[in-house]
Design a protein around this motif. Structure first.
Motif: not given
Length: 82
Positions: A10-16
């Motif tokens: 994944p290129r985009g990650l959530s905060r966690d």
């Protein structure tokens, strides 16, 4: 979305996910974002999403305890300027 046989990180990650990616807890990650050691998120509609590549750059910029990486990066920068 149609799936295929190739696995993509994944290129985009959530905060966690971003906190986990750099090896810290969510609370410390938020502190690091607030003080500029980690990048601020991009916003996609109402979601805050951290760019994995920006996290890599920020992580590389963190000080380390003489493992030689920082000296190697500094040497590379000096040589590139020549």
């Amino acid at each position: 979305m149609k799936s295929d046989a190739i696995s993509y990180p994944p290129r985009g990650l959530s905060r966690d996910e971003a906190a986990c990616y750099v090896g810290v807890g969510s609370t410390l990650f938020e502190e690091m974002v607030a003080d500029g050691r980690m990048p601020r998120p991009k916003h996609i509609n109402s979601r805050a999403v951290w760019d994995r590549v920006a996290l890599d750059i920020a992580f590389t910029s963190l000080p380390d305890k003489n493992n030689g990486l920082q000296q190697l990066l500094e040497r590379s920068k000096k040589e590139a300027r020549r």
